[in-house]
Design an enzyme around this catalytic site. Sequence first.
Site, PDB file in Angstrom:
ATOM      1  N   PRO A   2       2.687  -0.921  -3.826  1.00 55.19           N
ATOM      2  CA  PRO A   2       1.954  -2.123  -3.103  1.00 55.19           C
ATOM      3  C   PRO A   2       0.482  -1.791  -3.131  1.00 55.19           C
ATOM      4  O   PRO A   2       0.090  -0.829  -2.255  1.00 55.19           O
ATOM      5  CB  PRO A   2       2.726  -2.406  -1.915  1.00 55.19           C
ATOM      6  CG  PRO A   2       3.896  -1.495  -1.911  1.00 55.19           C
ATOM      7  CD  PRO A   2       3.625  -0.572  -2.764  1.00 55.19           C
ATOM      8  N   GLU A   3      -0.499  -2.478  -3.960  1.00 53.18           N
ATOM      9  CA  GLU A   3      -1.804  -2.365  -3.664  1.00 53.18           C
ATOM     10  C   GLU A   3      -2.277  -3.608  -2.969  1.00 53.18           C
ATOM     11  O   GLU A   3      -1.355  -4.725  -2.546  1.00 53.18           O
ATOM     12  CB  GLU A   3      -2.544  -2.227  -4.963  1.00 53.18           C
ATOM     13  CG  GLU A   3      -1.855  -0.742  -5.573  1.00 53.18           C
ATOM     14  CD  GLU A   3      -2.548  -0.442  -7.107  1.00 53.18           C
ATOM     15  OE1 GLU A   3      -3.734  -1.118  -7.267  1.00 53.18           O
ATOM     16  OE2 GLU A   3      -1.899   0.322  -7.861  1.00 53.18           O
ATOM     17  N   LYS A  59      -4.571  -2.256   2.163  1.00 52.03           N
ATOM     18  CA  LYS A  59      -3.218  -2.287   1.829  1.00 52.03           C
ATOM     19  C   LYS A  59      -2.225  -2.301   3.179  1.00 52.03           C
ATOM     20  O   LYS A  59      -1.027  -2.205   3.113  1.00 52.03           O
ATOM     21  CB  LYS A  59      -2.879  -0.795   1.234  1.00 52.03           C
ATOM     22  CG  LYS A  59      -3.507  -0.702  -0.318  1.00 52.03           C
ATOM     23  CD  LYS A  59      -3.460   0.461  -0.711  1.00 52.03           C
ATOM     24  CE  LYS A  59      -4.465   0.970  -2.015  1.00 52.03           C
ATOM     25  NZ  LYS A  59      -4.340   2.312  -2.489  1.00 52.03           N
ATOM     26  N   ARG A 266      -4.315  11.774  -9.747  1.00 52.03           N
ATOM     27  CA  ARG A 266      -3.518  10.757 -10.201  1.00 52.03           C
ATOM     28  C   ARG A 266      -3.430  10.674 -11.805  1.00 52.03           C
ATOM     29  O   ARG A 266      -4.476  10.734 -12.582  1.00 52.03           O
ATOM     30  CB  ARG A 266      -3.997   9.395  -9.751  1.00 52.03           C
ATOM     31  CG  ARG A 266      -4.290   9.492  -8.203  1.00 52.03           C
ATOM     32  CD  ARG A 266      -3.205   9.494  -7.387  1.00 52.03           C
ATOM     33  NE  ARG A 266      -3.617   9.879  -6.090  1.00 52.03           N
ATOM     34  CZ  ARG A 266      -4.234   9.086  -5.094  1.00 52.03           C
ATOM     35  NH1 ARG A 266      -4.666   7.964  -5.365  1.00 52.03           N
ATOM     36  NH2 ARG A 266      -4.509   9.851  -3.907  1.00 52.03           N
TER      37      ARG A 266
END
Length: 277
Positions: A2-3, A59, A266
Amino acid sequence: MPELPEVETIVRGLQGPLQGLVIESIELFSTSMLGEVTADDFIAALTDSRIKKIERRGKYILFKLQKGQKSFTLAVHLRMTGNLIYCSKRPMTRPRHTRAVFLFHNESFLFFTDVRKFGSFRILDDNQKTIFLSCLGVEPLSPAFSEQTLQKLIEGKKTSIKAFLLNQKYICGIGNIYADEILYRSSLYPEKPLPKLSKKEIANLWHNIREVLMEGIKAGGTSTRDYRNAAGEKGDYQKHLLVYGKAGQKCRRCCSIIQRIKVAGRGTYYCPGCQPN
DNA sequence: CGGATTTCCTGCATGC
DNA sequence: TGCATGCAGGAAATCC
């Protein structure tokens, strides 16, 4: 994960059904999201409180609650695999990986599910909330985020453009998936240092940050794996992704092979043709 | 100071 | 088939 677009979709889905409801009871199946707070304290604080408002900041999902004269906020962060699923009546079985259940006075339920248990709940009084929110950067879809705002944020920083986009204290709400899509659309190599960005590239980046996030919201978010909206449904934006998760596939624009590298810790997907080093 | 690394956690893909 | 291994990642803590 969830962004901003996913959290925004969840908040929009919860606002209608949850507005004004009173929490009758809470059942916890895990306490990992509570941090230092004990289960008893958490339950005692929230039971019998009324949901006045639900909003998003970065967020975070912010539940504005009221109990008697006291108003406070429950700040929920879903991290990677958290979901909030609303059910107007008790389902036959609990959703998989349910960590918490909120039962409301009208017999409806809110399930918090979280495979990896990274999600967090924090109870904040109005003072703590102000401090908490002051640590977050500008909302990229708000009027406060102008081209000049971005220009000023970039000024004087030496980090890579991807690390910058992921840092919530500069701009809030962008995560790994949307960062890669924004950089692809902006033809920017993810490790490009901020001082090397031209004014034109920054203007273009500003436009694409907003465009990609708005498209994400319009599509109801990205469901690469765990994400579901408040009704438990998948989003559609995974169908529109151009680089994220596409290593080895041909770029739609230039037919180069999409690469996967590591940036700011990442997994990072980019097109070597469109986003030259 | 700041970037890099580790930590939290579980499910799933991979390889033997 | 079964098991071990590695990988996924947001943000805070810790390291260097």
